[in-house]
Design a protein around this motif. Structure first.
Motif, PDB file in Angstrom:
ATOM      1  N   VAL A 192       1.299 -12.061 -13.758  1.00 23.94           N
ATOM      2  CA  VAL A 192       0.280 -11.750 -14.765  1.00 23.94           C
ATOM      3  C   VAL A 192       0.891 -10.875 -15.852  1.00 23.94           C
ATOM      4  N   TYR A 193       0.280 -10.923 -17.018  1.00 23.99           N
ATOM      5  CA  TYR A 193       0.773 -10.162 -18.163  1.00 23.99           C
ATOM      6  C   TYR A 193      -0.303  -9.239 -18.749  1.00 23.99           C
ATOM      7  N   GLU A 194      -1.448  -9.118 -18.067  1.00 25.45           N
ATOM      8  CA  GLU A 194      -2.550  -8.288 -18.558  1.00 25.45           C
ATOM      9  C   GLU A 194      -2.739  -7.089 -17.649  1.00 25.45           C
ATOM     10  N   ARG A 195      -2.515  -5.885 -18.166  1.00 19.10           N
ATOM     11  CA  ARG A 195      -2.683  -4.703 -17.314  1.00 19.10           C
ATOM     12  C   ARG A 195      -4.156  -4.401 -17.071  1.00 19.10           C
ATOM     13  N   GLY A 196      -5.034  -5.018 -17.878  1.00 20.16           N
ATOM     14  CA  GLY A 196      -6.463  -4.808 -17.698  1.00 20.16           C
ATOM     15  C   GLY A 196      -7.093  -5.738 -16.682  1.00 20.16           C
ATOM     16  N   ARG A 197      -6.301  -6.566 -16.022  1.00 21.93           N
ATOM     17  CA  ARG A 197      -6.827  -7.498 -15.014  1.00 21.93           C
ATOM     18  C   ARG A 197      -7.599  -6.712 -13.960  1.00 21.93           C
ATOM     19  N   LYS A 198      -8.772  -7.171 -13.616  1.00 18.36           N
ATOM     20  CA  LYS A 198      -9.610  -6.475 -12.641  1.00 18.36           C
ATOM     21  C   LYS A 198      -9.193  -6.854 -11.222  1.00 18.36           C
ATOM     22  N   CYS A 199      -8.864  -5.844 -10.442  1.00 18.38           N
ATOM     23  CA  CYS A 199      -8.509  -6.042  -9.034  1.00 18.38           C
ATOM     24  C   CYS A 199      -9.712  -5.634  -8.193  1.00 18.38           C
ATOM     25  N   ARG A 200     -10.135  -6.526  -7.346  1.00 17.22           N
ATOM     26  CA  ARG A 200     -11.299  -6.284  -6.484  1.00 17.22           C
ATOM     27  C   ARG A 200     -10.867  -6.289  -5.022  1.00 17.22           C
ATOM     28  N   GLU A 201     -11.788  -5.925  -4.141  1.00 14.52           N
ATOM     29  CA  GLU A 201     -11.470  -5.877  -2.721  1.00 14.52           C
ATOM     30  C   GLU A 201     -10.896  -7.212  -2.251  1.00 14.52           C
ATOM     31  N   GLY A 202      -9.794  -7.133  -1.531  1.00 14.70           N
ATOM     32  CA  GLY A 202      -9.149  -8.321  -0.993  1.00 14.70           C
ATOM     33  C   GLY A 202      -8.034  -8.869  -1.862  1.00 14.70           C
ATOM     34  N   ASP A 203      -7.975  -8.436  -3.123  1.00 13.57           N
ATOM     35  CA  ASP A 203      -6.899  -8.880  -4.010  1.00 13.57           C
ATOM     36  C   ASP A 203      -5.587  -8.228  -3.598  1.00 13.57           C
ATOM     37  N   ILE A 204      -4.496  -8.921  -3.865  1.00  8.86           N
ATOM     38  CA  ILE A 204      -3.167  -8.420  -3.526  1.00  8.86           C
ATOM     39  C   ILE A 204      -2.307  -8.476  -4.778  1.00  8.86           C
TER      40      ILE A 204
ATOM     41  N   ASN B  68       9.073  -5.694  -4.756  1.00 11.74           N
ATOM     42  CA  ASN B  68       9.084  -6.086  -3.341  1.00 11.74           C
ATOM     43  C   ASN B  68       8.086  -5.325  -2.473  1.00 11.74           C
ATOM     44  N   THR B  69       7.042  -4.796  -3.099  1.00 10.75           N
ATOM     45  CA  THR B  69       5.988  -4.110  -2.361  1.00 10.75           C
ATOM     46  C   THR B  69       4.668  -4.807  -2.627  1.00 10.75           C
ATOM     47  N   LYS B  70       4.007  -5.238  -1.561  1.00 15.76           N
ATOM     48  CA  LYS B  70       2.690  -5.864  -1.682  1.00 15.76           C
ATOM     49  C   LYS B  70       1.627  -4.830  -1.345  1.00 15.76           C
ATOM     50  N   VAL B  71       0.558  -4.848  -2.136  1.00 13.99           N
ATOM     51  CA  VAL B  71      -0.536  -3.882  -1.945  1.00 13.99           C
ATOM     52  C   VAL B  71      -1.849  -4.630  -1.962  1.00 13.99           C
ATOM     53  N   MET B  72      -2.696  -4.358  -0.966  1.00 23.26           N
ATOM     54  CA  MET B  72      -4.027  -4.955  -0.903  1.00 23.26           C
ATOM     55  C   MET B  72      -5.062  -3.924  -1.342  1.00 23.26           C
ATOM     56  N   VAL B  73      -6.031  -4.377  -2.132  1.00 24.35           N
ATOM     57  CA  VAL B  73      -7.113  -3.519  -2.602  1.00 24.35           C
ATOM     58  C   VAL B  73      -8.232  -3.551  -1.561  1.00 24.35           C
ATOM     59  N   LYS B  74      -8.693  -2.366  -1.187  1.00 26.17           N
ATOM     60  CA  LYS B  74      -9.796  -2.256  -0.209  1.00 26.17           C
ATOM     61  C   LYS B  74     -10.848  -1.306  -0.763  1.00 26.17           C
ATOM     62  N   ASN B  75     -12.101  -1.512  -0.360  1.00 27.97           N
ATOM     63  CA  ASN B  75     -13.177  -0.585  -0.736  1.00 27.97           C
ATOM     64  C   ASN B  75     -13.116   0.636   0.162  1.00 27.97           C
ATOM     65  N   ALA B  76     -13.385   1.795  -0.400  1.00 30.79           N
ATOM     66  CA  ALA B  76     -13.330   3.044   0.349  1.00 30.79           C
ATOM     67  C   ALA B  76     -14.557   3.224   1.236  1.00 30.79           C
ATOM     68  N   TYR B  77     -15.583   2.436   1.010  1.00 33.14           N
ATOM     69  CA  TYR B  77     -16.812   2.603   1.805  1.00 33.14           C
ATOM     70  C   TYR B  77     -17.029   1.460   2.735  1.00 33.14           C
TER      71      TYR B  77
END
Length: 71
Positions: free
Chosen positions: A45-57, A62-71
């Protein structure tokens, strides 16, 4: 795979990179995204404003990160 936790519905990709500790600042995030070094759900991707939601990676340096909800 690492995880970050968000309180809201989404977090912008640039902010997510900072929260995960993969970049030091928003300017750094902007450059690595514009250079095509970040993948979002498996695609470059080339857009830093891309919205990352729960479950997105996202992946950088070489580091993968998953987005999770805090609640």
């Amino acid at each position: 795979m690492e995880e970050i936790y968000i309180k809201d519905e989404y977090i912008r990709l640039g902010q997510a990179l900072k929260l995960a500790g993969l970049v030091g600042s928003g300017v750094d995030a902007k450059f690595v995204i514009q250079e095509g070094l970040v993948k979002y759900n498996g695609e470059v991707v080339y857009e830093r404003g891309r919205k990352c939601r729960e479950g997105d990676i996202f992946e950088y340096d070489n580091t993968k990160v998953m987005v999770k909800n805090a609640y």
